[in-house]
Enzyme design. Structure first.
Site, PDB file in Angstrom:
ATOM      1  CG  ASP A 143     -61.176   6.321 -10.356  1.00  0.00           C
ATOM      2  OD1 ASP A 143     -60.407   7.043  -9.787  1.00  0.00           O
ATOM      3  OD2 ASP A 143     -61.145   5.866 -11.604  1.00  0.00           O
ATOM      4  CG  ASP A 174     -60.498   0.799 -12.552  1.00  0.00           C
ATOM      5  OD1 ASP A 174     -61.027   0.461 -13.652  1.00  0.00           O
ATOM      6  OD2 ASP A 174     -61.263   1.615 -11.724  1.00  0.00           O
TER       7      ASP A 174
HETATM    8  N1  LIG Z   1     -68.994  -5.206 -21.268  1.00  0.00           N
HETATM    9  C1  LIG Z   1     -68.515  -3.775 -21.438  1.00  0.00           C
HETATM   10  N2  LIG Z   1     -69.349  -2.860 -20.991  1.00  0.00           N
HETATM   11  C2  LIG Z   1     -68.936  -1.570 -21.063  1.00  0.00           C
HETATM   12  N3  LIG Z   1     -67.794  -1.208 -21.354  1.00  0.00           N
HETATM   13  C3  LIG Z   1     -67.163  -2.073 -21.956  1.00  0.00           C
HETATM   14  C4  LIG Z   1     -67.198  -3.458 -21.902  1.00  0.00           C
HETATM   15  N4  LIG Z   1     -66.228  -4.171 -22.425  1.00  0.00           N
HETATM   16  C5  LIG Z   1     -65.414  -3.229 -22.717  1.00  0.00           C
HETATM   17  N5  LIG Z   1     -65.698  -2.097 -22.264  1.00  0.00           N
HETATM   18  C6  LIG Z   1     -65.157  -0.685 -22.828  1.00  0.00           C
HETATM   19  O1  LIG Z   1     -64.712  -0.206 -21.447  1.00  0.00           O
HETATM   20  C7  LIG Z   1     -64.648   1.100 -21.480  1.00  0.00           C
HETATM   21  C8  LIG Z   1     -65.338   1.683 -20.435  1.00  0.00           C
HETATM   22  O2  LIG Z   1     -64.499   1.376 -19.292  1.00  0.00           O
HETATM   23  P1  LIG Z   1     -64.835   2.069 -17.872  1.00  0.00           P
HETATM   24  O3  LIG Z   1     -64.219   1.108 -16.842  1.00  0.00           O
HETATM   25  O4  LIG Z   1     -66.423   2.142 -17.693  1.00  0.00           O
HETATM   26  O5  LIG Z   1     -64.070   3.214 -18.196  1.00  0.00           O
HETATM   27  P2  LIG Z   1     -64.078   4.649 -17.355  1.00  0.00           P
HETATM   28  O6  LIG Z   1     -64.348   4.374 -15.786  1.00  0.00           O
HETATM   29  O7  LIG Z   1     -63.013   5.279 -17.592  1.00  0.00           O
HETATM   30  O8  LIG Z   1     -65.384   5.328 -17.828  1.00  0.00           O
HETATM   31  C9  LIG Z   1     -65.275   1.426 -22.746  1.00  0.00           C
HETATM   32  O9  LIG Z   1     -64.576   2.184 -23.678  1.00  0.00           O
HETATM   33  C10 LIG Z   1     -65.958   0.210 -23.510  1.00  0.00           C
HETATM   34  O10 LIG Z   1     -65.579   0.385 -24.873  1.00  0.00           O
HETATM   35  C1  LIG Z   2     -56.404   7.642 -13.371  1.00  0.00           C
HETATM   36  C2  LIG Z   2     -57.757   8.078 -13.665  1.00  0.00           C
HETATM   37  C3  LIG Z   2     -57.692   8.930 -14.805  1.00  0.00           C
HETATM   38  C4  LIG Z   2     -58.480   6.823 -14.027  1.00  0.00           C
HETATM   39  O1  LIG Z   2     -59.905   7.107 -14.598  1.00  0.00           O
HETATM   40  P1  LIG Z   2     -60.812   6.155 -15.281  1.00  0.00           P
HETATM   41  O2  LIG Z   2     -59.714   5.575 -16.348  1.00  0.00           O
HETATM   42  O3  LIG Z   2     -61.267   5.158 -14.499  1.00  0.00           O
HETATM   43  O4  LIG Z   2     -61.773   7.276 -16.150  1.00  0.00           O
HETATM   44  C5  LIG Z   2     -58.488   8.690 -12.475  1.00  0.00           C
HETATM   45  O5  LIG Z   2     -58.306   8.116 -11.242  1.00  0.00           O
HETATM   46  C6  LIG Z   2     -57.854  10.114 -12.095  1.00  0.00           C
HETATM   47  O6  LIG Z   2     -58.164  11.213 -12.718  1.00  0.00           O
HETATM   48  N1  LIG Z   2     -56.876  10.200 -11.182  1.00  0.00           N
HETATM   49  C7  LIG Z   2     -56.170  11.552 -10.601  1.00  0.00           C
HETATM   50  C8  LIG Z   2     -54.839  11.501 -10.502  1.00  0.00           C
HETATM   51  C9  LIG Z   2     -54.412  10.224  -9.549  1.00  0.00           C
HETATM   52  O7  LIG Z   2     -55.180   9.223  -9.354  1.00  0.00           O
HETATM   53  O8  LIG Z   2     -53.149  10.451  -8.803  1.00  0.00           O
HETATM   54  K   LIG Z   3     -59.444   3.292 -14.466  1.00  0.00           K
END
Ligand SMILES: Nc1ncnc2c1ncn2[C@@H]1O[C@H](COP(=O)(O)OP(=O)(O)O)[C@@H](O)[C@H]1O
Ligand SMILES: CC(C)(COP(=O)(O)O)[C@@H](O)C(=O)NCCC(=O)O
Ligand SMILES: [K+]
Length: 242
Positions: A99, A121
């Site tokens: 990502d 991010d």
């Molecule tokens: N507008 C929104 N839409 C979706 N998730 C949101 C929003 N605002 C805050 N969040 C929060 O962001 C988190 C998800 O973020 P996201 O970047 O999709 O995470 P990941 O990539 O780790 O799955 C959730 O825990 C949710 O509660």
């Molecule tokens: C740092 C993360 C956990 C972020 O994941 P997310 O919060 O988007 O779910 C993901 O990029 C990951 O598992 N990274 C592996 C280790 C690294 O980037 O060095």
């Molecule tokens: K992230």
């Protein structure tokens, strides 16, 4: 063909419906196949749809790929840094979360020589990464996301409640436990991100700052918010690899 791109994070998966020039619609989904079916119907996807997927969460991924394959669809995975048109200048390029590299790929064509980009991010985890103006990904920092910090405080103490942060709290002293936790969560994240960007910037011109992830609207101050940055990176890498 690139019909739909999928970004699977640790909390949610995001689907992006693609047209020839970009992403025309986004859906946030959880693990429930009924919601996948609903979304597939809403977008009127036919068997043979081509999906391009990048995931940092295998437990989410395998069931989804099986389900898509059962629909008669074609799934392509982006899972290696060599598929990404940036130079991954870190100790172990193959270990960087895909990502993070997709975010960099999304910004690749917008880079200006001499202008670095700090990519924040803010999802389950928060990553603060550094992309140079000539397209080198130099790594960054990984810190716990706001939801994760909140759950850790609740789970590993006897007295602290689970707090959900709905808005940015002020920086005055919190006068009860919930207010105190709200301030702690918010300023841990925001100040950490700030300090990292300032630290990286000592090595370069002041950077452009680009924010993405679910908590970006809550945390972002200067810079741009790009909610579909990771999906856009997947789309671009898919187009290059298709
Ligand atoms: N507008 C929104 N839409 C979706 N998730 C949101 C929003 N605002 C805050 N969040 C929060 O962001 C988190 C998800 O973020 P996201 O970047 O999709 O995470 P990941 O990539 O780790 O799955 C959730 O825990 C949710 O509660
Ligand atoms: C740092 C993360 C956990 C972020 O994941 P997310 O919060 O988007 O779910 C993901 O990029 C990951 O598992 N990274 C592996 C280790 C690294 O980037 O060095
Ligand atoms: K992230």
């Amino acid at each position: 063909m690139v019909d739909v791109v999928i970004d699977i994070g640790n909390t949610q998966m995001k689907w992006g419906r693609c047209n020839p020039t970009g992403i025309s619609a986004i859906a946030r989904l959880d693990r429930d196949p009924e919601s996948w079916q609903q979304q597939r119907d809403d977008w009127e996807l036919r068997p043979g749809t081509e999906w391009w997927l990048a995931s940092v969460n295998p437990s989410f991924t395998e069931p989804l790929i099986d389900w898509l394959t059962d629909q008669g669809d074609v799934v392509h995975r982006i899972d290696h840094f060599r598929q990404v048109p940036v130079i991954v200048d870190v100790e172990f390029p193959e270990r960087v979360g895909i990502d993070r590299l997709m975010n960099a790929a999304a910004l690749r064509s917008e880079l200006q020589p001499g202008q670095a980009v700090a990519i924040v991010d803010a999802g389950s985890a928060i990553t603060v990464d550094w992309l140079t103006g000539d397209g080198r990904f130099l790594g960054g920092a990984i810190l716990p996301g706001i939801g994760l910090m909140a759950r850790a405080l609740h789970q590993y103490t006897a007295a602290l409640p689970l707090v959900t942060l709905h808005r940015a709290p002020p920086a005055n002293p919190g006068r009860n436990t919930v207010e105190a936790i709200e301030r702690g969560l918010f300023f841990a994240a925001r100040s950490g991100i700030d300090a990292l960007i300032r630290g990286y910037a000592q090595q370069a011109e002041s950077p452009r700052v680009v924010w993405t992830g679910g908590y970006a609207p809550l945390l972002a101050q200067e810079g741009e918010i790009r909610p579909d940055l990771t999906l856009e990176g997947i789309r671009r890498v898919a187009e290059w690899n298709a």
